[in-house]
Write a protein that holds these residues in place. Sequence first.
Motif, PDB file in Angstrom:
ATOM      1  N   LEU A 245       0.838  -1.206   0.000  1.00  0.00           N
ATOM      2  CA  LEU A 245       0.000   0.000   0.000  1.00  0.00           C
ATOM      3  C   LEU A 245       0.877   1.261   0.000  1.00  0.00           C
ATOM      4  O   LEU A 245       0.636   2.188  -0.774  1.00  0.00           O
ATOM      5  N   ARG A 246       1.885   1.255   0.861  1.00  0.00           N
ATOM      6  CA  ARG A 246       2.761   2.425   0.960  1.00  0.00           C
ATOM      7  C   ARG A 246       3.456   2.713  -0.383  1.00  0.00           C
ATOM      8  O   ARG A 246       3.456   3.834  -0.871  1.00  0.00           O
ATOM      9  N   ASP A 247       4.012   1.654  -0.983  1.00  0.00           N
ATOM     10  CA  ASP A 247       4.742   1.830  -2.253  1.00  0.00           C
ATOM     11  C   ASP A 247       3.827   2.365  -3.352  1.00  0.00           C
ATOM     12  O   ASP A 247       4.176   3.277  -4.094  1.00  0.00           O
ATOM     13  N   VAL A 248       2.646   1.762  -3.461  1.00  0.00           N
ATOM     14  CA  VAL A 248       1.743   2.141  -4.559  1.00  0.00           C
ATOM     15  C   VAL A 248       1.161   3.535  -4.306  1.00  0.00           C
ATOM     16  O   VAL A 248       1.067   4.364  -5.217  1.00  0.00           O
ATOM     17  N   ARG A 249       0.841   3.818  -3.047  1.00  0.00           N
ATOM     18  CA  ARG A 249       0.276   5.137  -2.719  1.00  0.00           C
ATOM     19  C   ARG A 249       1.299   6.246  -3.005  1.00  0.00           C
ATOM     20  O   ARG A 249       0.956   7.294  -3.545  1.00  0.00           O
TER      21      ARG A 249
ATOM     22  N   ILE B 145       5.076   0.178 -10.067  1.00  0.00           N
ATOM     23  CA  ILE B 145       4.813  -0.739  -8.933  1.00  0.00           C
ATOM     24  C   ILE B 145       3.338  -1.168  -8.933  1.00  0.00           C
ATOM     25  O   ILE B 145       3.024  -2.335  -8.691  1.00  0.00           O
ATOM     26  N   LEU B 146       2.439  -0.235  -9.250  1.00  0.00           N
ATOM     27  CA  LEU B 146       1.020  -0.631  -9.376  1.00  0.00           C
ATOM     28  C   LEU B 146       0.873  -1.662 -10.493  1.00  0.00           C
ATOM     29  O   LEU B 146       0.195  -2.678 -10.344  1.00  0.00           O
TER      30      LEU B 146
ATOM     31  N   HIS C 170       5.132  -8.146  -4.852  1.00  0.00           N
ATOM     32  CA  HIS C 170       4.524  -7.080  -5.666  1.00  0.00           C
ATOM     33  C   HIS C 170       5.541  -6.383  -6.571  1.00  0.00           C
ATOM     34  O   HIS C 170       5.173  -5.680  -7.493  1.00  0.00           O
ATOM     35  N   MET C 171       6.826  -6.622  -6.329  1.00  0.00           N
ATOM     36  CA  MET C 171       7.861  -5.993  -7.154  1.00  0.00           C
ATOM     37  C   MET C 171       8.360  -6.913  -8.274  1.00  0.00           C
ATOM     38  O   MET C 171       9.221  -6.512  -9.057  1.00  0.00           O
TER      39      MET C 171
ATOM     40  N   MET D 194      -9.209   4.064  -5.187  1.00  0.00           N
ATOM     41  CA  MET D 194      -9.424   3.598  -3.817  1.00  0.00           C
ATOM     42  C   MET D 194      -8.176   3.842  -2.954  1.00  0.00           C
ATOM     43  O   MET D 194      -8.272   4.290  -1.816  1.00  0.00           O
ATOM     44  N   VAL D 195      -7.007   3.575  -3.518  1.00  0.00           N
ATOM     45  CA  VAL D 195      -5.757   3.764  -2.766  1.00  0.00           C
ATOM     46  C   VAL D 195      -5.574   5.238  -2.412  1.00  0.00           C
ATOM     47  O   VAL D 195      -5.165   5.576  -1.301  1.00  0.00           O
TER      48      VAL D 195
END
Length: 523
Positions: free
Chosen positions: A308-312, A344-345, A406-407, A452-453
């Motif tokens: 969440l942190r990375d994508v946000r 990243i997303l 996720h990466m 949403m993010v």
Amino acid sequence: MDSAATLAFGGLAATYLFLRFLLYLTQDAREPPSIVNWLPFLSPLFGMIGEKSQFYLRLRDSYNLPIYTLRLPFTRIYVVNSTDLIPLLQKQWRTISFAAIAADAGGLVGMSKEAVKVMHDDITSEHGFSVSWPRFIIPAMSPGKDLDAMNRAAITVFATEADKLRAQGVATVGLGEWSRQAMVIATTNAVWGPQNPYQDADVAEAWKTFESGFLTLSMFPFAKLFFPKLIRARERAAAAMIEYMRRGGYKTASGLVRKRFEHHHDQFGLAIDDVARGELGNTFAVLGNSTPCALWLLFHLFSDNKVLRDVRHELSALVQESHEEGWDTVCSIDLASIRTSCPILLSTFQETLRYRAVNPGPRVLVEDVLLDGRILLKKGSMLMIPAPVQHTSVLAWGNDAGEFDHMRFARKPEPGRRGPNRVAFRAFGGGHILCPGRHFASIEIMALSALMVLQFDITPVGTSKWVEPICKGSPAQAGFPIPDEDIMVELRPRAPNTKWQVKYSGSDEAIGIVSEDIVANQE
Ligand code: HEM
């Protein structure tokens, strides 16, 4: 043992031996080895129904075969494990056919005998109906103004849904049901346009009932007698689609539907009502995968703080802030930029597809094929390339194939770490049978997730700990597992007095998700 019992036992033993002999007699030595025959013709069925996609993983790990045969009553299925065989199989797309399966669906959606015949004619030729239509629609589904218009229509719905949620303050919803509804309205509006028949909740519900029983209908010859509820649901959705077509709703629909009409009606002479029923078949492709996929992407984004942190962080850089009376802030975003500015997303989306897709990749042999000059695949059999088998292959993805990373698709190549294996990435199919909806679906699902993010915190009700959903009851035909119980969550606006302005300007370049697009982008 009394004589009746002896007789019964003897009969069973003789039947068993006969069936084993039949298996032996009808299996050519050049065919892939036949396995799971402890109860001839039946034991594979127990595994397929009981274990679903896990069955193929277990067989891969237990037998370690490149390809094997499962013998079933009146048919056989060849199941592919080896990634190396996939390019060879894809070259034989005429005879190892997906079109033949799609053509069979015509009867199930209630098309006329004449239409079903047209669908089956010239099944191995690019001039035949069933092979030619997926090619014919490609221009409308590839980067360009038709695709942009579809994504814009879907994003308009998402932005409105997010506004409604923010206006509620803290909202408690079932994440599966909420995301399904948002995806159904957004996707069907984008595809069928302003007169979209699925805007009527009753029609959307009828479709859902029909979809859940589709496999049942396809397996029982006298379905009309035994499953009247399913047939009623189909006819409710069909009536709405027929009315839509007769009123000319397709004229203001997406390029996809207009192209399908041109191909089916103008070029191949299908009656309007048959074209309409064909759109019921199209609804499987349009909704079947995207709705559960959106749920899983949301799950992976919100259930892991690091993701969440990375994508946000990545998304926040795309937001422009300004001020307007009555609001603390006005946030503006052009979601077209997520394609190029959010690796990243994009990687999290691809990893969600890799980790969660369970599509079986079914094909039918319309002729005998001698693969690689040595492996015999017999006419009339089925063949499957189950996505989970490829997606969990350690050979293809490395030792961490079983983990969600996720990466994985964003990382630069590193010594000792295997990069993504594009042939083994089967979420959108591959070769000649490649999902033409992939550009639309990728943008659409990432756009919903991005909104949403950026706008909400999502936590499970009553706890901050997310639990892996159980999916034991997921329907066998689902392309992604459907959780047995919905995930109840609280949606909390991150900055309540903020106005959001969301747009989608569009793009002429494809996102590089499958190898075919990566190669095309590099050319
Ligand atoms: C995440 C979303 C989606 C996924 C994972 C997905 C996956 C797939 C796969 C795997 C296939 C090939 C079947 C196979 O190899 O056995 C396929 C075919 C197809 N998909 Fe998708 N799909 C998605 C969304 C869509 C959407 C939104 C549309 C339309 C708007 C669409 C339209 C089609 C069509 C028309 C075919 C048939 C192609 C042919 O017959 O050659 N898909 N899809």
